[in-house]
Motif scaffolding. Structure first.
Motif, PDB file in Angstrom:
ATOM      1  N   TRP A  89     -16.922  29.131  13.419  1.00 17.52           N
ATOM      2  CA  TRP A  89     -17.178  30.244  14.324  1.00 17.52           C
ATOM      3  C   TRP A  89     -17.212  29.769  15.778  1.00 17.52           C
ATOM      4  O   TRP A  89     -16.695  30.440  16.680  1.00 17.52           O
ATOM      5  CB  TRP A  89     -18.496  30.919  13.962  1.00 17.52           C
ATOM      6  CG  TRP A  89     -18.348  31.987  12.939  1.00 17.52           C
ATOM      7  CD1 TRP A  89     -18.775  31.963  11.642  1.00 17.52           C
ATOM      8  CD2 TRP A  89     -17.715  33.260  13.121  1.00 17.52           C
ATOM      9  NE1 TRP A  89     -18.451  33.134  10.996  1.00 17.52           N
ATOM     10  CE2 TRP A  89     -17.795  33.955  11.884  1.00 17.52           C
ATOM     11  CE3 TRP A  89     -17.085  33.870  14.200  1.00 17.52           C
ATOM     12  CZ2 TRP A  89     -17.280  35.233  11.718  1.00 17.52           C
ATOM     13  CZ3 TRP A  89     -16.564  35.146  14.031  1.00 17.52           C
ATOM     14  CH2 TRP A  89     -16.664  35.819  12.801  1.00 17.52           C
ATOM     15  N   GLY A  90     -17.836  28.614  15.996  1.00 19.74           N
ATOM     16  CA  GLY A  90     -17.898  28.090  17.367  1.00 19.74           C
ATOM     17  C   GLY A  90     -16.521  27.821  17.943  1.00 19.74           C
ATOM     18  O   GLY A  90     -16.226  28.186  19.089  1.00 19.74           O
ATOM     19  N   MET A  91     -15.649  27.208  17.150  1.00 20.10           N
ATOM     20  CA  MET A  91     -14.292  26.929  17.617  1.00 20.10           C
ATOM     21  C   MET A  91     -13.506  28.215  17.807  1.00 20.10           C
ATOM     22  O   MET A  91     -12.725  28.341  18.760  1.00 20.10           O
ATOM     23  CB  MET A  91     -13.577  26.015  16.616  1.00 20.10           C
ATOM     24  CG  MET A  91     -12.279  25.400  17.155  1.00 20.10           C
ATOM     25  SD  MET A  91     -12.634  24.287  18.534  1.00 20.10           S
ATOM     26  CE  MET A  91     -10.984  23.862  19.084  1.00 20.10           C
ATOM     27  N   SER A  92     -13.727  29.189  16.944  1.00 17.86           N
ATOM     28  CA  SER A  92     -13.021  30.466  17.072  1.00 17.86           C
ATOM     29  C   SER A  92     -13.393  31.177  18.371  1.00 17.86           C
ATOM     30  O   SER A  92     -12.520  31.677  19.094  1.00 17.86           O
ATOM     31  CB  SER A  92     -13.339  31.365  15.875  1.00 17.86           C
ATOM     32  OG  SER A  92     -12.919  30.783  14.668  1.00 17.86           O
ATOM     33  N   TRP A  93     -14.678  31.212  18.682  1.00 22.01           N
ATOM     34  CA  TRP A  93     -15.104  31.870  19.925  1.00 22.01           C
ATOM     35  C   TRP A  93     -14.660  31.088  21.154  1.00 22.01           C
ATOM     36  O   TRP A  93     -14.353  31.680  22.196  1.00 22.01           O
ATOM     37  CB  TRP A  93     -16.614  32.052  19.938  1.00 22.01           C
ATOM     38  CG  TRP A  93     -17.074  33.206  19.100  1.00 22.01           C
ATOM     39  CD1 TRP A  93     -17.817  33.151  17.951  1.00 22.01           C
ATOM     40  CD2 TRP A  93     -16.804  34.597  19.330  1.00 22.01           C
ATOM     41  NE1 TRP A  93     -18.025  34.414  17.453  1.00 22.01           N
ATOM     42  CE2 TRP A  93     -17.410  35.319  18.283  1.00 22.01           C
ATOM     43  CE3 TRP A  93     -16.103  35.290  20.317  1.00 22.01           C
ATOM     44  CZ2 TRP A  93     -17.348  36.714  18.203  1.00 22.01           C
ATOM     45  CZ3 TRP A  93     -16.032  36.673  20.233  1.00 22.01           C
ATOM     46  CH2 TRP A  93     -16.648  37.371  19.189  1.00 22.01           C
ATOM     47  N   PHE A  94     -14.624  29.774  21.041  1.00 20.92           N
ATOM     48  CA  PHE A  94     -14.135  28.970  22.162  1.00 20.92           C
ATOM     49  C   PHE A  94     -12.672  29.290  22.454  1.00 20.92           C
ATOM     50  O   PHE A  94     -12.282  29.494  23.612  1.00 20.92           O
ATOM     51  CB  PHE A  94     -14.298  27.478  21.849  1.00 20.92           C
ATOM     52  CG  PHE A  94     -13.614  26.582  22.843  1.00 20.92           C
ATOM     53  CD1 PHE A  94     -14.061  26.479  24.145  1.00 20.92           C
ATOM     54  CD2 PHE A  94     -12.501  25.834  22.468  1.00 20.92           C
ATOM     55  CE1 PHE A  94     -13.417  25.661  25.068  1.00 20.92           C
ATOM     56  CE2 PHE A  94     -11.859  25.019  23.371  1.00 20.92           C
ATOM     57  CZ  PHE A  94     -12.324  24.934  24.673  1.00 20.92           C
ATOM     58  N   GLU A  98     -10.733  31.047  25.745  1.00 21.20           N
ATOM     59  CA  GLU A  98      -9.535  30.516  26.391  1.00 21.20           C
ATOM     60  C   GLU A  98      -8.432  31.581  26.458  1.00 21.20           C
ATOM     61  O   GLU A  98      -7.667  31.643  27.423  1.00 21.20           O
ATOM     62  CB  GLU A  98      -9.034  29.291  25.612  1.00 21.20           C
ATOM     63  CG  GLU A  98      -9.958  28.097  25.630  1.00 21.20           C
ATOM     64  CD  GLU A  98      -9.857  27.315  26.927  1.00 21.20           C
ATOM     65  OE1 GLU A  98      -9.975  27.929  28.011  1.00 21.20           O
ATOM     66  OE2 GLU A  98      -9.663  26.100  26.856  1.00 21.20           O
ATOM     67  N   VAL A  99      -8.339  32.410  25.431  1.00 18.61           N
ATOM     68  CA  VAL A  99      -7.380  33.510  25.452  1.00 18.61           C
ATOM     69  C   VAL A  99      -7.680  34.432  26.629  1.00 18.61           C
ATOM     70  O   VAL A  99      -6.780  34.846  27.381  1.00 18.61           O
ATOM     71  CB  VAL A  99      -7.426  34.303  24.125  1.00 18.61           C
ATOM     72  CG1 VAL A  99      -6.601  35.588  24.240  1.00 18.61           C
ATOM     73  CG2 VAL A  99      -6.903  33.447  22.976  1.00 18.61           C
ATOM     74  N   MET A 100      -8.953  34.762  26.830  1.00 20.81           N
ATOM     75  CA  MET A 100      -9.334  35.624  27.952  1.00 20.81           C
ATOM     76  C   MET A 100      -9.069  34.940  29.293  1.00 20.81           C
ATOM     77  O   MET A 100      -8.696  35.598  30.277  1.00 20.81           O
ATOM     78  CB  MET A 100     -10.814  35.991  27.839  1.00 20.81           C
ATOM     79  CG  MET A 100     -11.151  36.868  26.644  1.00 20.81           C
ATOM     80  SD  MET A 100     -10.350  38.500  26.707  1.00 20.81           S
ATOM     81  CE  MET A 100      -8.953  38.250  25.597  1.00 20.81           C
ATOM     82  N   PHE A 101      -9.257  33.633  29.332  1.00 25.97           N
ATOM     83  CA  PHE A 101      -9.000  32.872  30.564  1.00 25.97           C
ATOM     84  C   PHE A 101      -7.545  33.020  30.986  1.00 25.97           C
ATOM     85  O   PHE A 101      -7.240  33.368  32.133  1.00 25.97           O
ATOM     86  CB  PHE A 101      -9.354  31.405  30.317  1.00 25.97           C
ATOM     87  CG  PHE A 101      -9.049  30.496  31.467  1.00 25.97           C
ATOM     88  CD1 PHE A 101      -9.942  30.356  32.523  1.00 25.97           C
ATOM     89  CD2 PHE A 101      -7.876  29.753  31.497  1.00 25.97           C
ATOM     90  CE1 PHE A 101      -9.664  29.511  33.589  1.00 25.97           C
ATOM     91  CE2 PHE A 101      -7.585  28.909  32.555  1.00 25.97           C
ATOM     92  CZ  PHE A 101      -8.488  28.793  33.603  1.00 25.97           C
TER      93      PHE A 101
END
Length: 291
Positions: A89-94, A98-101
């Motif tokens: 989950w942590g890697m998915s949200w990270f 980055e997608v939003m960035f």
């Protein structure tokens, strides 16, 4: 995870909680030093760049020992399936962050090209603001203050870079399937190929920048085109460097005997990140170099 979910034949803790650590505080101090140093550097304070360097060295050192502790916990079998799920989950949200960035920069590119430029070039705004403004992309600004520059086309270096990254995605997938089948030698070989392709991409990107600056006169201050070109490609290049570094660490861990066919989220997390970098580049290749 890289180790089994058991310790000496016993089930791992329901949820392993590590002992108190000073890593977060040291990490915060390193980031604070980098921030203060950067602010001083851009204001031409002599010690600014040295404080940034000290902060970077401190950050890398802290992360080295912090990640080392996490790896030791994993290899000791202390991470249960719930810890494994937490990492996922942590890697998915990270990656989502980055997608939003990158969505912000792609959004800026779209807004400037399809809204702002045509808007400023219509009859009313040309009469009120800049009569000589032309709504072309790229443009040299309304007041002639931007030096003439040439754009970077898709041939041939960006196309070669696209082939490099797509090939690296294939080699990484082969390495992943090999690890799942417990073919460790094959995994190391294809992962090494992925790392090499990644760093070759970075070298080609550096050469492209040199060509753009010295021969095309395309600089960061070359209007909105130059700013967006270097922001998008530059941040992507930084992500490639980070991804290739992550995969290098995974390769070293493989050589040390880490990971099993069943539990290897360290490998999977780095692979997720690398595939994300591949997808972002496809967007860059199309909307920065082609259209």
């Amino acid at each position: 995870m890289s180790a089994s979910h058991s310790v000496q034949g016993k089930e791992a803790p329901y949820y392993y909680v590590p002992a108190d650590s000073g890593h977060p505080v040291r990490n915060a101090l390193a980031l604070l030093a980098m921030g203060i140093g950067a602010a001083a550097w851009v204001n031409d304070v002599s010690w600014g760049k040295w404080l940034v360097l000290a902060g970077v060295i401190g950050l890398v050192t802290v992360l080295y020992f912090w990640f080392g502790d996490a790896i030791h916990e994993s290899e000791s079998g202390l991470n249960s399936k719930r810890i494994d799920l937490s990492y996922r989950w942590g890697m998915s949200w990270f990656i989502f962050s980055e997608v939003m960035f990158f969505a912000g920069f792609f959004g800026a590119l779209w807004y400037v090209r399809t809204i702002t430029t045509p808007w400023l070039s219509d009859f009313d705004h040309r009469m009120l603001l800049w009569p000589d403004f032309q709504g072309t992309w790229p443009n040299f600004g309304p007041a002639g203050i931007v030096e003439h520059f040439q754009t970077v086309g898709p041939f041939w270096l960006p196309t070669i870079n696209t082939a490099l990254l797509l090939s690296s995605g294939v080699t990484l997938t082969i390495a992943h399937h090999a690890l799942r089948e417990n073919h460790r030698g094959k995994t190391k070989l294809w992962l090494l190929a992925t790392v090499i392709l990644g760093f070759v991409f970075v070298a080609c990107q550096a050469y492209e920048y040199h060509h753009a600056i010295t021969e095309l006169n395309l600089k960061f201050n070359s209007g909105v085109y130059g700013s967006l070109f270097y922001m998008l490609t530059g941040f992507h290049g930084f992500h490639v460097i980070m991804g290739a570094t992550m995969l290098t660490v995974i390769l070293i861990r493989l050589m040390r005997g880490h990971f099993t066919a069943e539990h290897h989220f360290g490998f999977e997390g780095a692979a997720w990140y690398w595939h994300f970098v591949d997808v972002v580049w496809l967007g860059l290749y199309l909307f920065v170099y082609w259209f």
